[in-house]
Design a protein around this motif. Structure first.
Motif, mmCIF file in Angstrom:
data_model
loop_
_atom_site.group_PDB
_atom_site.id
_atom_site.type_symbol
_atom_site.label_atom_id
_atom_site.label_comp_id
_atom_site.label_asym_id
_atom_site.label_seq_id
_atom_site.Cartn_x
_atom_site.Cartn_y
_atom_site.Cartn_z
ATOM 1 N N TRP A 173 72.082 74.891 73.328
ATOM 2 C CA TRP A 173 72.437 73.751 72.167
ATOM 3 C C TRP A 173 71.991 74.300 70.826
ATOM 4 C CZ3 TRP A 173 69.751 71.644 76.777
ATOM 5 C CH2 TRP A 173 68.645 72.059 76.944
ATOM 6 N N ARG A 174 72.413 73.221 69.824
ATOM 7 C CA ARG A 174 71.851 73.293 68.538
ATOM 8 C C ARG A 174 70.998 72.292 68.613
ATOM 9 N NH1 ARG A 174 77.167 73.537 65.017
ATOM 10 N NH2 ARG A 174 77.572 75.649 65.482
ATOM 11 N N ILE A 175 69.674 73.128 67.936
ATOM 12 C CA ILE A 175 68.537 72.244 67.947
ATOM 13 C C ILE A 175 68.400 71.941 66.339
ATOM 14 C CG2 ILE A 175 65.961 72.262 68.409
ATOM 15 C CD1 ILE A 175 66.761 74.269 70.417
ATOM 16 N N PRO A 176 67.863 70.742 65.903
ATOM 17 C CA PRO A 176 67.919 70.223 64.610
ATOM 18 C C PRO A 176 66.624 70.675 63.885
ATOM 19 C CG PRO A 176 68.144 68.260 65.737
ATOM 20 C CD PRO A 176 68.266 69.333 66.680
ATOM 21 N N LYS A 177 65.338 70.751 64.576
ATOM 22 C CA LYS A 177 64.193 70.855 64.096
ATOM 23 C C LYS A 177 63.493 72.106 64.858
ATOM 24 C CE LYS A 177 63.390 65.941 63.224
ATOM 25 N NZ LYS A 177 62.053 64.831 63.762
ATOM 26 N N ALA A 217 57.553 70.280 63.889
ATOM 27 C CA ALA A 217 58.132 69.317 63.180
ATOM 28 C C ALA A 217 57.772 68.058 63.416
ATOM 29 C CB ALA A 217 59.476 69.560 63.392
ATOM 30 N N SER A 218 58.314 67.038 62.829
ATOM 31 C CA SER A 218 57.898 65.635 62.961
ATOM 32 C C SER A 218 58.423 65.200 64.279
ATOM 33 C CB SER A 218 58.450 64.667 61.804
ATOM 34 O OG SER A 218 59.805 64.985 62.001
ATOM 35 N N ASN A 219 57.989 64.133 64.822
ATOM 36 C CA ASN A 219 58.498 63.863 66.210
ATOM 37 C C ASN A 219 59.757 63.099 66.051
ATOM 38 O OD1 ASN A 219 55.467 63.590 66.083
ATOM 39 N ND2 ASN A 219 55.852 63.019 68.094
ATOM 40 N N SER A 220 60.364 63.275 67.179
ATOM 41 C CA SER A 220 61.788 62.786 67.276
ATOM 42 C C SER A 220 62.266 61.516 68.334
ATOM 43 C CB SER A 220 62.685 63.930 67.562
ATOM 44 O OG SER A 220 62.655 64.950 66.583
ATOM 45 N N THR A 221 61.144 61.222 69.026
ATOM 46 C CA THR A 221 61.206 60.071 69.849
ATOM 47 C C THR A 221 60.020 59.108 69.992
ATOM 48 O OG1 THR A 221 62.498 59.436 71.812
ATOM 49 C CG2 THR A 221 60.887 61.307 72.004
ATOM 50 N N TYR A 222 60.415 58.022 70.308
ATOM 51 C CA TYR A 222 59.277 57.129 71.113
ATOM 52 C C TYR A 222 59.073 56.850 72.317
ATOM 53 C CZ TYR A 222 59.415 55.155 66.035
ATOM 54 O OH TYR A 222 59.604 54.902 64.616
ATOM 55 N N ASP A 242 71.271 61.350 68.775
ATOM 56 C CA ASP A 242 71.518 62.624 68.979
ATOM 57 C C ASP A 242 70.398 63.524 69.431
ATOM 58 O OD1 ASP A 242 74.087 62.389 67.971
ATOM 59 O OD2 ASP A 242 73.342 62.403 66.080
ATOM 60 N N LEU A 243 69.377 62.975 70.101
ATOM 61 C CA LEU A 243 68.219 63.427 70.705
ATOM 62 C C LEU A 243 68.559 64.746 71.432
ATOM 63 C CD1 LEU A 243 65.029 63.721 70.220
ATOM 64 C CD2 LEU A 243 65.026 62.437 72.502
ATOM 65 N N VAL A 244 68.140 65.862 71.483
ATOM 66 C CA VAL A 244 68.658 66.942 72.460
ATOM 67 C C VAL A 244 67.519 66.831 73.349
ATOM 68 C CG1 VAL A 244 68.994 69.507 72.661
ATOM 69 C CG2 VAL A 244 69.311 68.451 70.457
ATOM 70 N N PHE A 272 59.324 64.282 77.376
ATOM 71 C CA PHE A 272 59.019 65.238 77.789
ATOM 72 C C PHE A 272 60.189 66.485 78.185
ATOM 73 C CE2 PHE A 272 55.060 63.269 79.387
ATOM 74 C CZ PHE A 272 54.244 63.910 78.630
ATOM 75 N N ALA A 273 61.318 65.853 78.326
ATOM 76 C CA ALA A 273 62.673 66.622 78.604
ATOM 77 C C ALA A 273 63.105 67.023 77.411
ATOM 78 C CB ALA A 273 63.553 65.916 79.254
ATOM 79 N N HIS A 274 62.532 66.415 76.109
ATOM 80 C CA HIS A 274 62.960 66.712 74.841
ATOM 81 C C HIS A 274 62.079 67.898 74.422
ATOM 82 C CE1 HIS A 274 63.670 67.235 70.535
ATOM 83 N NE2 HIS A 274 62.346 66.755 70.245
ATOM 84 N N LEU A 275 60.662 67.796 74.755
ATOM 85 C CA LEU A 275 59.805 69.034 74.690
ATOM 86 C C LEU A 275 60.121 70.321 75.291
ATOM 87 C CD1 LEU A 275 56.203 67.407 74.712
ATOM 88 C CD2 LEU A 275 57.802 67.722 72.658
ATOM 89 N N PHE A 276 60.639 70.012 76.379
ATOM 90 C CA PHE A 276 61.171 71.128 77.218
ATOM 91 C C PHE A 276 62.365 71.775 77.212
ATOM 92 C CE2 PHE A 276 57.912 71.987 80.787
ATOM 93 C CZ PHE A 276 56.757 71.427 80.183
ATOM 94 N N ILE A 277 62.843 71.543 75.934
ATOM 95 C CA ILE A 277 64.167 72.241 75.536
ATOM 96 C C ILE A 277 63.808 73.407 74.870
ATOM 97 C CG2 ILE A 277 65.738 70.128 74.873
ATOM 98 C CD1 ILE A 277 65.155 70.769 71.914
#
Ligand code: ADP
Ligand code: MG
Ligand code: MG
Ligand code: MG
Ligand code: MG
Ligand code: MG
Length: 670
Positions: A342-346, A350-355, A370-372, A394-399
């Motif tokens: 995938w494309r990864i924007p950060k 980097a700063s956090n991307s979710t709550y 658009d969170l990956v 966690f599924a975001h960290l684990f990309i």
């Protein structure tokens, strides 16, 4: 391949083939640990700070300052001393009486010229502990210094102004360039030699397919050439294939160019970790502190110089992000997706991307659509019982791929450990970190780490910012404050915080009404007639009634840091300091403690309104006024030596028993 007691660290092509396994095992460890720990209740409210230092060697005769690569020797000597302390023979201290306090802990860091120190024990939440922080920080500095060579000093500049120049800025001297970093500016010996660090650097570079790239806009002074072409870049090196990077355009005009992890991970910061009473509270703190990250980054700005040049940015953050950016061209969006997922924007830094908080106030509009995320991992976590929000986090960290893998660890999965989980978790360097309890330490609970702040020159400042954040967390919990804004606005704020003098000149997205929909009694009335509350804005006492849920855009606005910290003149936002004062009014604090805290809050207040300078501003002024400065953006060896001396003097004076950092602070009026 590195062979050590730890095992065999895999080089990238091989590590890549094991990445899926490490992720899978990491997720199983996370699930097992989460099941054990999710119900942990009533953990004590504890917190702790981390202060990072540069070790600088001063040569007064030659008027030169150099980074000293003495980390290992200093840590060895400190460890021996810690044994002495444990046996009860700890010695007296210039910085006051530390009897009964555990000796501070010292840790290695990426740079071989760096040290990190934490308090001997985490701080409790009692107000008395807040009073010990500054003196403990001074003590740490004193202890560290006692284990250095006579001409060496621990200083708390974020970066060494001349790291990576052509002169002999390190001691002992090693020329560039080595197989791990392949930098044309710094040798491999600049990094901690523990196999983890060179492997991390080499695998980031290798995964990425070229060296990391840091281009920081130069500060254009009257005599700075236009365009500015970084004169330290060598276009004629042929040691490594990566030497082609600059011939392929890696170094940009009007920028200072750097090419190695050490330029980022060699920076010092101030981090604060909080333990929450349970997971729910931890998740809430994580979300509510997140919008404060960029604000505190701008307030603590202290990084105006790179590689011997004044730059046009004030903070370190993005440079670290670039220094560990392992994304491929496909992930960066520079090439069509063929081999990558995938494309990864950060960057992974980097700063956090979710709550993550299960808070009814968390509106769907605050998320990044658009969170990956790795959907298979998310599915596995949810099948394992985890809720959508946390599974998404966690599924975001684990990309990401794990970067350092030891082959010995791949033989058997141990669900009572967290090594594979931590492999991914600890190389996702976001501005907030949600730390699950370690599986082997029953006394540690769910923790949240606030990671964006720049280290400050004096311990007075470091204590002030630590304590301020602690008090903000108390206000958040006690008034049930709501700082939610769409997470992409925080990402934008992080960029804004980089601008030169952003603290005074820029505006940041911030939520206007922080109060819960029903106003808590504690915020309406003060139970303590303390005179220190006189500055509390009346807006705190009479918050505007909460409007019905309207368009999200109505909830937040662009504000100056002064608005955010001290309150908006029109009352649209009460201000963090008035909120803290209001909290202090609502609890019983004795006058002496309140007085002490007031001096810290005063620093934050005045930094925000421009009465006091940031470290970045102070350094810019120091350079500008130096007789050796030629208005050409160049920060020479002599200027650097004088700057380091001035910084050292400030901390030495401050360290003396009984002195307060306040008078010594460069309290200049703009
Ligand atoms: P890391 O480098 O992984 O962020 P460190 O161990 O260097 O972690 O620092 C963590 C900080 O957290 C230290 O200041 C330490 O005193 C503090 N700390 C340790 N245990 C706890 C706890 N249970 N709750 C809160 N803070 C803690
Ligand atoms: Mg640490
Ligand atoms: Mg660490
Ligand atoms: Mg550290
Ligand atoms: Mg660091
Ligand atoms: Mg930390």
């Amino acid at each position: 391949m590195g062979l050590l007691a730890l095992g065999t660290a895999l080089e990238w092509p091989e590590a890549k083939t094991k990445a899926g396994q490490v992720r899978q095992w990491g997720i199983e460890q996370l699930l097992a640990n989460w099941r054990r720990a999710r119900g942990k209740e009533r953990d004590a409210l504890l917190w702790g700070d981390e202060v990072e230092y540069l070790v600088v060697a001063l040569d007064d005769a030659a008027k030169k300052s150099r980074l000293s690569l003495a980390q290992a020797e200093i840590l060895k000597s400190l460890a021996r001393d810690e044994e002495l302390w444990k046996s009860g023979s700890g010695k007296g201290s210039e910085t006051g009486d530390h009897e009964g306090e555990d000796p501070p802990h010292f840790h290695p860091e990426f740079g071989r010229f760096m040290l990190e120190a934490t308090p001997g024990q985490p701080w409790g939440i009692g107000f008395k502990d807040l009073l010990k922080v500054e003196s403990n920080m001074k003590w740490r500095r004193e202890v560290a210094k006692a284990h250095m060579a006579p001409n060496e000093v621990p200083i708390t500049l974020t970066t060494f102004p001349r790291l990576g120049t052509k002169d002999d800025y390190i001691q002992p001297y090693y020329p560039p360039s080595g197989p791990a970093l392949r930098s044309q500016f710094v040798p491999d010996e600049i990094a901690n030699p523990h196999i983890r660090f060179p492997t991390l650097a080499a695998n980031i570079r290798s995964r990425r397919g070229r060296k990391v790239e840091l281009n920081v806009p130069v500060f254009h002074d009257t005599n700075t050439p236009r365009p500015f072409k970084d004169p330290t870049v060598n276009y004629d090196l042929y040691n490594w294939p990566e030497d082609d990077d600059v011939r392929n355009g890696a170094a940009k005009d009007d920028h200072v160019y750097m090419d190695a992890m050490a330029f980022g991970m060699g920076s010092c910061c101030l981090q604060i970790t909080f333990q929450a009473k349970n997971m729910t509270e931890g998740r809430r703190l994580y979300d509510q502190l997140s919008p404060l990250g960029p604000i505190l980054l701008a307030l603590t700005a202290a990084t105006p110089i790179y590689k011997g040049f004044l730059v046009d940015t004030d903070v370190r953050w993005n440079q670290i992000g670039n220094a560990v950016d392992d994304r491929t061209r496909e992930e960066l969006g520079e090439a069509p997706i063929k081999n990558d997922r995938w494309r990864i924007p950060k960057s992974r830094y980097a700063s956090n991307s979710t709550y993550i908080s299960q808070d009814p106030r968390l509106r769907k509009e605050y998320f990044d659509p658009d969170l990956v995320v790795d959907e298979d991992i998310k599915k596995r976590l949810m099948e394992g019982g985890m809720d959508d929000l946390l599974a998404t986090h966690f599924a975001h960290l684990f990309i990401r791929d794990p970067l350092v893998i030891f082959s010995e660890d791949l033989e058997e999965l141990d669900l009572n450990k967290s090594d594979h989980f931590e492999n991914l978790q600890s190389t996702n360097w976001q501005h907030m970190r949600f730390k699950p309890p370690p599986p082997d330490k029953d006394d540690i609970g769910w923790r949240v780490e606030f990671r964006s702040m720049e280290i400050q020159i004096t311990d007075f400042e470091n204590a002030a910012f630590s304590i301020f954040i602690v008090l903000v967390t108390r206000a958040i919990l006690s008034f049930d404050l709501n700082f939610y804004i769409p997470i992409q606005r925080t990402t934008e704020n992080m960029e804004t915080a980089h601008a030169r003098n952003a603290v005074l000149d820029r505006k940041f997205w911030f939520r206007k009404d922080p109060f819960p929909r029903r106003v808590p009694r504690s915020a309406q009335q003060s139970t303590n007639g303390s005179t220190f509350s006189s500055t509390a804005s009346s807006a705190v006492n009479t918050p505007p009634p909460s409007p019905p849920l309207g368009p999200v855009e109505m909830e937040f606005d662009l504000m100056t840091i002064d608005d955010i910290v001290n309150g908006c003149a029109d009352g649209s936002f009460p201000g963090l300091i008035p909120l803290v004062e209001s909290y202090l009014n609502s609890v019983n604090v004795d006058v002496e403690t309140r007085c002490f805290l007031a001096s810290y809050l005063d620093l934050i207040r005045k930094r925000a309104d421009g009465t006091l300078w940031t470290g970045a501003r102070w350094m810019r002024e120091f350079v500008a006024k130096h007789p050796n400065y030629k208005q050409d953006s160049v920060v020479s060896e002599e200027i650097t030596y004088d700057l380091v001396k001035a910084v050292e003097e400030m901390t030495v004076k401050e360290g003396k028993k009984g002195s307060v950092g306040w008078e010594l602070l460069r309290g200049k009026t703009v």
